[in-house]
Enzyme design. Sequence first.
Site, short mmCIF file in Angstrom:
data_model
loop_
_atom_site.label_atom_id
_atom_site.label_comp_id
_atom_site.label_asym_id
_atom_site.label_seq_id
_atom_site.Cartn_x
_atom_site.Cartn_y
_atom_site.Cartn_z
N ASP A 186 0.85 -1.20 0.00
CA ASP A 186 0.00 0.00 0.00
C ASP A 186 0.87 1.24 0.00
O ASP A 186 2.01 1.22 0.46
CB ASP A 186 -0.93 0.01 1.23
CG ASP A 186 -2.19 0.81 0.98
OD1 ASP A 186 -3.25 0.20 0.74
OD2 ASP A 186 -2.13 2.07 1.00
N ASP B 105 4.17 2.74 -4.18
CA ASP B 105 3.23 3.34 -5.13
C ASP B 105 3.27 2.46 -6.38
O ASP B 105 4.29 2.40 -7.06
CB ASP B 105 3.67 4.76 -5.46
CG ASP B 105 2.79 5.43 -6.51
OD1 ASP B 105 1.90 4.75 -7.08
OD2 ASP B 105 3.00 6.63 -6.77
N VAL B 106 2.17 1.77 -6.66
CA VAL B 106 2.20 0.83 -7.80
C VAL B 106 2.33 1.56 -9.14
O VAL B 106 2.60 0.92 -10.16
CB VAL B 106 0.96 -0.10 -7.81
CG1 VAL B 106 0.95 -1.03 -6.61
CG2 VAL B 106 -0.34 0.69 -7.90
N ASN C 77 -5.27 -4.72 -7.00
CA ASN C 77 -6.46 -4.03 -6.49
C ASN C 77 -6.27 -2.52 -6.37
O ASN C 77 -7.23 -1.76 -6.49
CB ASN C 77 -6.80 -4.64 -5.12
CG ASN C 77 -7.75 -3.78 -4.31
OD1 ASN C 77 -8.95 -3.71 -4.60
ND2 ASN C 77 -7.21 -3.11 -3.29
N TYR D 238 -11.58 6.92 -15.44
CA TYR D 238 -11.91 5.75 -14.61
C TYR D 238 -12.60 4.69 -15.46
O TYR D 238 -12.24 3.52 -15.44
CB TYR D 238 -12.79 6.19 -13.43
CG TYR D 238 -12.98 5.10 -12.39
CD1 TYR D 238 -12.01 4.85 -11.44
CD2 TYR D 238 -14.14 4.32 -12.36
CE1 TYR D 238 -12.18 3.84 -10.48
CE2 TYR D 238 -14.33 3.33 -11.42
CZ TYR D 238 -13.34 3.10 -10.47
OH TYR D 238 -13.51 2.09 -9.53
N LYS E 57 -10.82 1.09 -16.29
CA LYS E 57 -11.38 -0.17 -15.80
C LYS E 57 -11.71 -1.11 -16.97
O LYS E 57 -11.59 -2.33 -16.84
CB LYS E 57 -12.61 0.10 -14.93
CG LYS E 57 -12.26 0.75 -13.58
CD LYS E 57 -11.28 -0.10 -12.78
CE LYS E 57 -11.08 0.40 -11.35
NZ LYS E 57 -10.08 -0.37 -10.61
N THR F 236 -16.79 0.74 1.18
CA THR F 236 -15.40 0.85 1.64
C THR F 236 -15.18 2.27 2.16
O THR F 236 -16.00 3.17 1.90
CB THR F 236 -14.43 0.59 0.48
OG1 THR F 236 -14.63 1.60 -0.52
CG2 THR F 236 -14.64 -0.78 -0.14
N1 NAD Z 1 -15.57 0.82 -3.53
C1 NAD Z 1 -16.24 0.59 -4.66
O1 NAD Z 1 -17.47 0.80 -4.73
C2 NAD Z 1 -15.53 0.05 -5.87
C3 NAD Z 1 -16.28 -0.34 -6.99
C4 NAD Z 1 -15.65 -0.86 -8.11
C5 NAD Z 1 -14.27 -0.99 -8.13
N2 NAD Z 1 -13.54 -0.59 -7.04
C6 NAD Z 1 -12.08 -0.75 -7.12
O2 NAD Z 1 -11.62 -1.50 -6.01
C7 NAD Z 1 -10.28 -1.12 -5.70
C8 NAD Z 1 -10.18 -0.81 -4.22
O3 NAD Z 1 -11.10 0.20 -3.89
P1 NAD Z 1 -11.60 0.46 -2.38
O4 NAD Z 1 -12.98 1.00 -2.50
O5 NAD Z 1 -11.35 -0.75 -1.54
O6 NAD Z 1 -10.64 1.68 -1.99
P2 NAD Z 1 -10.00 2.16 -0.61
O7 NAD Z 1 -9.71 3.61 -0.82
O8 NAD Z 1 -10.80 1.74 0.58
O9 NAD Z 1 -8.61 1.37 -0.57
C9 NAD Z 1 -7.66 1.54 -1.58
C10 NAD Z 1 -6.28 1.33 -1.00
O10 NAD Z 1 -5.36 1.39 -2.10
C11 NAD Z 1 -4.27 2.21 -1.73
N3 NAD Z 1 -3.71 2.82 -2.94
C12 NAD Z 1 -4.29 3.76 -3.73
N4 NAD Z 1 -3.46 4.09 -4.74
C13 NAD Z 1 -2.33 3.33 -4.59
C14 NAD Z 1 -1.12 3.22 -5.31
N5 NAD Z 1 -0.88 3.98 -6.39
N6 NAD Z 1 -0.19 2.34 -4.86
C15 NAD Z 1 -0.42 1.58 -3.77
N7 NAD Z 1 -1.56 1.64 -3.04
C16 NAD Z 1 -2.50 2.51 -3.44
C17 NAD Z 1 -4.85 3.24 -0.78
O11 NAD Z 1 -3.83 3.79 0.07
C18 NAD Z 1 -5.87 2.42 -0.02
O12 NAD Z 1 -5.32 1.81 1.16
C19 NAD Z 1 -9.95 0.06 -6.63
O13 NAD Z 1 -9.24 -0.41 -7.75
C20 NAD Z 1 -11.33 0.56 -7.05
O14 NAD Z 1 -11.31 1.23 -8.30
C21 NAD Z 1 -14.13 -0.09 -5.90
#
Ligand code: NAD
Length: 247
Positions: free
Chosen positions: A40, A66-67, A93, A151, A155, A185
């Site tokens: 993370d 940072d990915v 993710n 976005y 995706k 989340t």
């Molecule tokens: N929450 C939703 O409704 C939803 C819906 C569809 C897709 N997603 C996808 O699911 C994934 C996770 O989302 P979430 O809602 O759990 O988010 P979240 O914000 O709760 O968690 C995301 C985590 O990723 C980390 N992060 C962000 N950018 C980063 C980077 N460049 N390098 C390393 N770590 C990084 C953040 O620090 C955080 O801890 C994302 O790809 C998001 O697009 C989420």
Amino acid sequence: MDGLGFATGDAVVVTGAGSGIGRATAVMAARSGLDVGVWDLDAGAAEAVAGEVGELGRTGVACTVDVGDTAAVDAAMAATTASLGPVRYLVNNAGPPSTAPLGFDDAVRVCVGSVRAVTEAWLASGAAPDAAVVNVASIAGNLIATDSDWYTTAKAAIAGYTRYLAVKRADRVRANAVAPGFVDTPRMRASGFADSEVGRAMIERIPLRRVAAPEDIAGAILFLLSPLGGYTNGVVLPLDGGGTLAQ
Ligand SMILES: NC(=O)c1ccc[n+]([C@@H]2O[C@H](COP(=O)([O-])OP(=O)(O)OC[C@H]3O[C@@H](n4cnc5c(N)ncnc54)[C@H](O)[C@@H]3O)[C@@H](O)[C@H]2O)c1
């Protein structure tokens, strides 16, 4: 071996594992007997989740990375495999929220380029036989369009890259993606979307009458990674409670 067929002590890297879907996946993986590379941006969050993995009796290796930074990804993969040995499973993710103030080119590079960079670093690190990856896409771009051009585009591109891996790299890896809808989340809570008029109307249309919990997504990710899902390759699995069908 657990019910999904994972061999105890195999390893998984989960990116963005400090929160939300990534955290739930890391914890569920540990419960399924896997050691976890907890990657993370947020060092404190990664340490905390690695601690949760440890409390479940597995090894959690926290990595602040940072990915979107390819050199940092290579270093993180080297550090993770030095601790855990060859990593059989990967969950891509991490990604910025759709509301992040990013330009199109940068955002697509970070969202999609990072998935490719992490996957290539993992394969180059000697991912064990029977390797499997799950990429986190979204219904955005795959089943619906959203307000954010990058976005939606990113995706959809993650789904395309998943299909490329599933077909053209099948000698090395089994690849699938999940396409979540609305997941409860920290990111979603911070956006206030669930309480907005549009959000409430959207939830009412979901046949299951609720948004997903992070664990709903983690369960599907673990199945797709696992030996039980061993013949599943190249799918993009919608996880929206049937909401898209009901629009
Ligand atoms: N929450 C939703 O409704 C939803 C819906 C569809 C897709 N997603 C996808 O699911 C994934 C996770 O989302 P979430 O809602 O759990 O988010 P979240 O914000 O709760 O968690 C995301 C985590 O990723 C980390 N992060 C962000 N950018 C980063 C980077 N460049 N390098 C390393 N770590 C990084 C953040 O620090 C955080 O801890 C994302 O790809 C998001 O697009 C989420």
